[in-house]
Design an enzyme around this catalytic site. Structure first.
Site, PDB file in Angstrom:
ATOM      1  N   ASP A 172      42.161  27.811  40.991  1.00  0.00           N
ATOM      2  CA  ASP A 172      42.359  29.186  40.508  1.00  0.00           C
ATOM      3  C   ASP A 172      43.223  29.137  39.248  1.00  0.00           C
ATOM      4  O   ASP A 172      44.442  29.303  39.310  1.00  0.00           O
ATOM      5  CB  ASP A 172      43.049  30.037  41.569  1.00  0.00           C
ATOM      6  N   ARG A 180      47.407  27.743  38.610  1.00  0.00           N
ATOM      7  CA  ARG A 180      47.752  26.615  39.479  1.00  0.00           C
ATOM      8  C   ARG A 180      48.415  25.466  38.706  1.00  0.00           C
ATOM      9  O   ARG A 180      49.399  24.904  39.151  1.00  0.00           O
ATOM     10  CB  ARG A 180      46.497  26.097  40.184  1.00  0.00           C
ATOM     11  N   ARG A 241      45.538  40.716  36.373  1.00  0.00           N
ATOM     12  CA  ARG A 241      44.451  39.731  36.483  1.00  0.00           C
ATOM     13  C   ARG A 241      43.135  40.323  35.978  1.00  0.00           C
ATOM     14  O   ARG A 241      42.191  39.593  35.696  1.00  0.00           O
ATOM     15  CB  ARG A 241      44.307  39.287  37.937  1.00  0.00           C
ATOM     16  N   LYS A 271      34.889  36.806  40.097  1.00  0.00           N
ATOM     17  CA  LYS A 271      35.492  37.308  41.330  1.00  0.00           C
ATOM     18  C   LYS A 271      36.130  38.668  41.061  1.00  0.00           C
ATOM     19  O   LYS A 271      36.447  38.983  39.916  1.00  0.00           O
ATOM     20  CB  LYS A 271      36.495  36.310  41.899  1.00  0.00           C
ATOM     21  N   HIS A 272      36.233  39.507  42.096  1.00  0.00           N
ATOM     22  CA  HIS A 272      35.915  39.321  43.511  1.00  0.00           C
ATOM     23  C   HIS A 272      34.769  40.279  43.822  1.00  0.00           C
ATOM     24  O   HIS A 272      35.007  41.484  43.965  1.00  0.00           O
ATOM     25  CB  HIS A 272      37.113  39.635  44.381  1.00  0.00           C
ATOM     26  N   HIS A 284      44.189  39.597  51.468  1.00  0.00           N
ATOM     27  CA  HIS A 284      44.828  38.483  52.161  1.00  0.00           C
ATOM     28  C   HIS A 284      45.295  38.908  53.547  1.00  0.00           C
ATOM     29  O   HIS A 284      45.388  38.084  54.461  1.00  0.00           O
ATOM     30  CB  HIS A 284      46.020  37.954  51.354  1.00  0.00           C
ATOM     31  N   ASP A 356      35.393  34.066  49.217  1.00  0.00           N
ATOM     32  CA  ASP A 356      36.834  33.991  49.015  1.00  0.00           C
ATOM     33  C   ASP A 356      37.388  33.189  50.197  1.00  0.00           C
ATOM     34  O   ASP A 356      36.660  32.853  51.147  1.00  0.00           O
ATOM     35  CB  ASP A 356      37.435  35.395  48.945  1.00  0.00           C
TER      36      ASP A 356
END
Length: 580
Positions: A172, A180, A241, A271-272, A284, A356
């Site tokens: 990611d 990351r 994002r 995404k998403h 999440h 995901d």
């Protein structure tokens, strides 16, 4: 790392026989194998022998031939992309070995690949202020040299499998709050900053630079760009994002990012799907609801995904989202109406659909094996981060045995995965020397400079007179020091105290984190907090990267103007006080 053998890599330049523009709502759902993916198992070509000539040049034909010789266990492994503990494929410390044993019953990432005949692995990194951090319980990336050594070892392990196909190695690397690999790379600003710049050609060039650096490190799939259109009320989990609130503008940005990333040899993953920007929940922890009417969803959420597909995105990630207008009460990940009827039928997507993270709450509604079968039957081709790798694999095999999962569906999924792999493997891996190159910094700097936005204050000349003092909440110390250095390089005198105050705020900060005495307030994330700021000069970078700080320093010093325009409305402020 000069002795590292260059890996064959790839860019998925266009989905198989993409029918650009064929996105009507009345399109029929495709049946059977993806176009050009070759016949299914029942009519596949004969297996390739060791003495056969070179594999066919057409990736789809080669994929079909490989699939024809794979066992059920091989096929089941190819659709799994878990994470692993440890920064090396074969040498890990005791803590990482314990983590891998808990996750997969093995000590090392290489052993995990061998045991489950994996088709992919995701590189992860936990940071406390990352909105996606809950799915990343470990970190296995440090710097470019370590990542390249890790990915080299992972690919060596994959070559020993019966499929002998490259591994899909994902991460990611969105930039902004979800990044990351942070050390040694040329950091792009957030997607929101690109939206403020409003110049897709700059976005494409910056993502080409990012793609070359990811390719050099051995990453073959980047789970970016975020194609979610942000609702006017915002979305705490998506935020900066996203490229903004304008679906048409976002579509142009998403297409540009896809072209840039994939031109460098890394597959982009939209995404998403079908859109997380108009939700208030965090997938999440819960199943967020997309409440728009079908017409509103088609006009607000769908355009960036359509544009990304038409630009040739190799991967689409399904979101754990309840699209009520299409399949009320069912997460899109497990909805055939969303993942097959809409994605394949209406958008004509022929690439790899990946879920995901399956260790997120909505996907853990069922045991790992049942969830895996449900996701595949919905139309996903690959399962990201299953919470129990063995149970997911065994569930797939059980589904084949009891008929709840048709072998043709699994073969179709693996054929798509292998086609993507073989396309990726056609492009040589760049050398690590491309990281941080002058050309990359120039491309990204141009995007940063175009994003800087003045919400209140002068539009030319120095924005403050005399010495300045830079302040920030304690959590912003790195950005504060970076701005100090950038201001000094731009010729602005900086004092530890007593100068005109320039105050930084960023992701997660609240009104209490503002300084009432600041001459200038700079927001490094979504600009909504600026509505509460009392400073006579209000700026936004939407990002805290080094090059973003360099760009805003040039504006403060009067060496550059601020052409950016906010992609979201801020109460009581214009989108820009300067840009038309």
């Amino acid at each position: 790392m000069t002795g590292v053998k260059k890996l064959a890599r790839v860019a998925f330049v266009a989905p198989l026989l993409l029918l650009a523009g064929a996105c009507g709502n009345d399109a029929k759902t495709p049946q059977g194998a993806p176009p050009s993916a070759g016949p299914m198992a029942s009519s596949a070509p004969a297996p390739i022998s060791e003495s056969a000539s070179a594999p066919p040049a057409d990736p789809a034909v080669r994929a079909a031939q490989t699939v024809a010789r794979l066992s059920d266990e091989d096929l089941a492994g190819q659709v799994l992309m878990p994470y692993a503990y440890g920064g090396s494929a074969t040498q890990v410390d005791a803590g990482s070995a314990a983590g891998n044993r808990s996750l997969a019953g093995v000590d090392t990432p290489a052993q995990m690949i061998a045991k489950y005949r994996l088709g992919g692995l995701i590189l992860v990194s936990f940071t406390p202020h990352d909105p996606t951090g809950k799915t990343n319980p470990t970190s296995n990336v440090a710097d470019p040299q370590q990542v390249r050594a890790l990915t080299t070892g992972l690919q060596e392990a994959a070559r020993q499998l019966p499929a002998a196909a490259p591994l899909l190695i994902g991460t990611d690397q969105e930039y902004g709050v979800v990044t990351r690999i942070t050390k040694g790379v040329t950091a792009l600003p957030s997607a929101f900053a690109a939206g403020a710049a409003g110049r897709p050609e700059l976005t494409e060039a910056a993502w080409r630079a990012a793609g070359e650096e990811l390719a050099a490190m051995g990453v073959t799939v980047d789970f970016a760009p975020v194609a979610d259109t942000l609702g006017t009320a915002g979305s705490s989990v998506i935020g900066s994002r996203s490229y903004g609130t304008d679906a048409a503008a976002n579509a142009a940005q998403v297409a540009a990012a896809v072209r840039g990333l994939q031109s460098a040899g890394v597959s982009a993953a939209l995404k998403h799907f079908p859109g997380h920007g108009h939700t208030t929940g965090d997938s999440h922890d819960e199943l967020p609801v997309i409440k728009q009417s079908a017409a509103a969803w088609r006009s607000q959420d769908l355009p960036p995904f359509r544009a990304g597909v038409q630009a040739g995105a190799g991967v689409v990630m399904s979101g754990h989202l309840d699209l009520q207008a299409v399949d009320k009460g069912t997460a899109a990940t497990f909805s055939r109406k969303v993942m097959t009827d809409v994605l394949r039928g209406q958008l004509r997507f022929t690439g790899v659909a990946i879920t995901d993270a399956m260790n997120m709450a909505p996907a853990k509604k069922w045991p790992a094996g049942e969830a895996a079968v449900r996701a595949l039957n919905a139309g996903n081709d690959m399962l990201l981060m299953p919470p129990d790798i063995g149970a997911a694999r065994d569930g797939i095999l059980a589904g084949l045995g009891n008929g709840t999962l048709k072998r043709e569906r699994l073969v179709e999924a693996v054929t798509r995965i292998l086609t993507l792999k073989y396309r990726t493997a056609a492009i040589p891996q760049p050398d690590l020397s491309v990281l941080g190159s002058a050309a990359h910094r120039q491309a990204v700097s141009a995007l940063d400079a175009a994003s800087i936005t003045v919400f209140r204050g002068r539009c030319s000349g120095p924005l403050v007179n005399g010495p300045v003092t830079v302040t920030a909440p304690a959590s912003r110390e790195t950005a504060r020091v970076t701005l100090v250095r950038a201001l000094q390089a731009a010729g602005v005198p900086v004092r530890a105290a007593g100068g005109s105050e320039i105050h930084l705020v960023g992701y997660g900060d609240k009104p209490i984190d503002l300084s009432p005495d600041a001459a200038v307030t700079v927001m490094m994330d979504l600009p909504g907090l600026l509505a509460y700021a009392k400073s006579p000069t209000l700026l936004a970078t939407y990002s805290s990267s080094e090059l973003s700080m360099t760009a805003v320093a040039a504006v403060i010093a009067g060496r550059a103007t601020a052409p950016g325009r906010s992609p979201i409305a801020v109460a009581g402020l214009p989108r820009s006080a300067c840009a038309k």
